[in-house]
Design an enzyme around this catalytic site. Structure first.
Site, PDB file in Angstrom:
ATOM      1  N   ASN A 182      61.338  41.730  86.189  1.00  0.00           N
ATOM      2  CA  ASN A 182      60.087  41.749  85.438  1.00  0.00           C
ATOM      3  C   ASN A 182      59.744  40.343  84.955  1.00  0.00           C
ATOM      4  OD1 ASN A 182      57.836  42.893  84.189  1.00  0.00           O
ATOM      5  ND2 ASN A 182      58.906  43.224  82.262  1.00  0.00           N
ATOM      6  N   GLU A 218      66.151  49.097  77.818  1.00  0.00           N
ATOM      7  CA  GLU A 218      65.656  48.489  76.580  1.00  0.00           C
ATOM      8  C   GLU A 218      64.413  47.689  76.923  1.00  0.00           C
ATOM      9  OE1 GLU A 218      66.997  49.253  73.684  1.00  0.00           O
ATOM     10  OE2 GLU A 218      68.484  50.471  74.744  1.00  0.00           O
ATOM     11  N   LEU A 219      63.273  48.054  76.397  1.00  0.00           N
ATOM     12  CA  LEU A 219      61.997  47.469  76.789  1.00  0.00           C
ATOM     13  C   LEU A 219      62.015  45.948  76.644  1.00  0.00           C
ATOM     14  CD1 LEU A 219      59.081  47.920  77.713  1.00  0.00           C
ATOM     15  CD2 LEU A 219      58.432  48.162  75.301  1.00  0.00           C
ATOM     16  N   ASP A 220      61.821  45.249  77.759  1.00  0.00           N
ATOM     17  CA  ASP A 220      61.737  43.781  77.805  1.00  0.00           C
ATOM     18  C   ASP A 220      62.975  43.098  77.234  1.00  0.00           C
ATOM     19  OD1 ASP A 220      59.222  43.729  79.035  1.00  0.00           O
ATOM     20  OD2 ASP A 220      58.188  43.926  77.118  1.00  0.00           O
ATOM     21  N   GLU A 221      64.120  43.769  77.289  1.00  0.00           N
ATOM     22  CA  GLU A 221      65.345  43.176  76.752  1.00  0.00           C
ATOM     23  C   GLU A 221      66.476  43.153  77.774  1.00  0.00           C
ATOM     24  OE1 GLU A 221      66.603  44.765  73.019  1.00  0.00           O
ATOM     25  OE2 GLU A 221      64.593  44.712  72.126  1.00  0.00           O
TER      26      GLU A 221
END
Length: 276
Positions: A182, A218-221
């Site tokens: 991403n 984990e969103l954007d982690e």
């Protein structure tokens, strides 16, 4: 024949000697080698460029020499197969397609899948198949299943989220574990939600940047692959900053895909090992 051997396993005494010794026994010439030991996790990582033809049982022999659970792979110099997911923003998708057209990336974009039709002319201009899988009227799980089945039909090595503005379900992430890359701006978690560049402008930030990472639940982690920044000042409007940020996002995304295509990335817990 050029081959890349990637190795990760528990650290132990003599690993490099065991690997290089077996390569010598098989008459494989080592032209480049990178290794790293994570002393905290006691994990060993190595990327080895070879010339010669590995025997069919080479990896089996190497497994027998290394600690249990070793992850080994041999990669040819064939282009890495990529499927890109997109929504409406063109800069990252266009950047990758142009780099591929220029043969500046060691990848082959098999298809673009989007939840809106807006970017169809861009993909078709580069003769890349474009599919629309609308999310309208579908639950997140239902949409992810349809997108996932379409991706699976192409059997890619890597899935690139070229500003794909959908939160992925755990089932989707698990289905393609370790394959999804991403890209997003690097303001997180400071400026969350809509118009992050306007939020940054109001705060008076002096640098803006982008982060490429593997996707986990984990969103954007997820584990960070690479980041870059550019400097801004008081004369830059929020709109100017957004344009500058898009340029950084495009560059970082392309570099992350190139690293993946060269087999220089290893996931190490919630971090990565990235060989230059």
């Amino acid at each position: 024949m050029n081959t890349i051997l990637t190795t990760q396993c528990a650290d132990d005494v003599g690993l490099i000697a065991k690997i290089t010794g077996l390569c010598h026994e098989h008459n494989l010439n080592i032209t480049r080698n990178n290794e790293f030991v994570d002393k905290d996790a006691q994990r060993f990582f190595m990327r080895t460029e070879l010339t010669g033809v590995p025997a069919p049982d080479f990896l089996n022999q190497l497994h027998a020499l290394l600690p249990d659970g070793a992850q080994l792979a041999l990669h040819t110099d064939e282009k890495t197969k990529v499927v890109l997911l997109a929504t409406k923003e063109a800069h990252c998708l266009g950047g990758v397609l142009l780099k591929q057209f220029e043969q500046a990336l060691n990848i082959e974009v098999l298809a673009v899948i989007a939840n809106y039709p807006d970017l169809a002319p861009l993909a078709k201009g580069f003769d890349v198949p474009f599919h629309v899988v609308s999310h309208e009227g579908l639950s997140r799980a239902e949409h992810d299943l349809q997108v996932g089945d379409l991706i699976a039909s192409y059997n890619p090595d890597v899935i690139g989220l070229a500003k794909y503005m959908r939160i992925l379900s755990p089932e989707f992430v698990g289905r393609f574990d370790g394959k999804i890359i991403n890209i997003h701006h690097s303001f997180l978690p400071a400026f969350i939600g809509a118009k992050p560049y306007h939020q940054a402008f109001e705060r008076g930030v002096k640098i803006i940047g982008a982060t490429a990472h593997f996707v986990n639940n984990e969103l954007d982690e997820g584990p960070i692959i690479m980041q870059d920044v550019t400097h801004v000042n008081h004369a830059n409007t929020a709109e100017m900053m957004a344009k500058m940020g898009k340029d950084v996002e495009k560059t970082v995304f392309c570099k992350a895909l190139q690293l993946a295509s060269e087999h220089k990335l290893f996931i190490n817990g919630n971090r990565t090992v990235v060989f230059s």
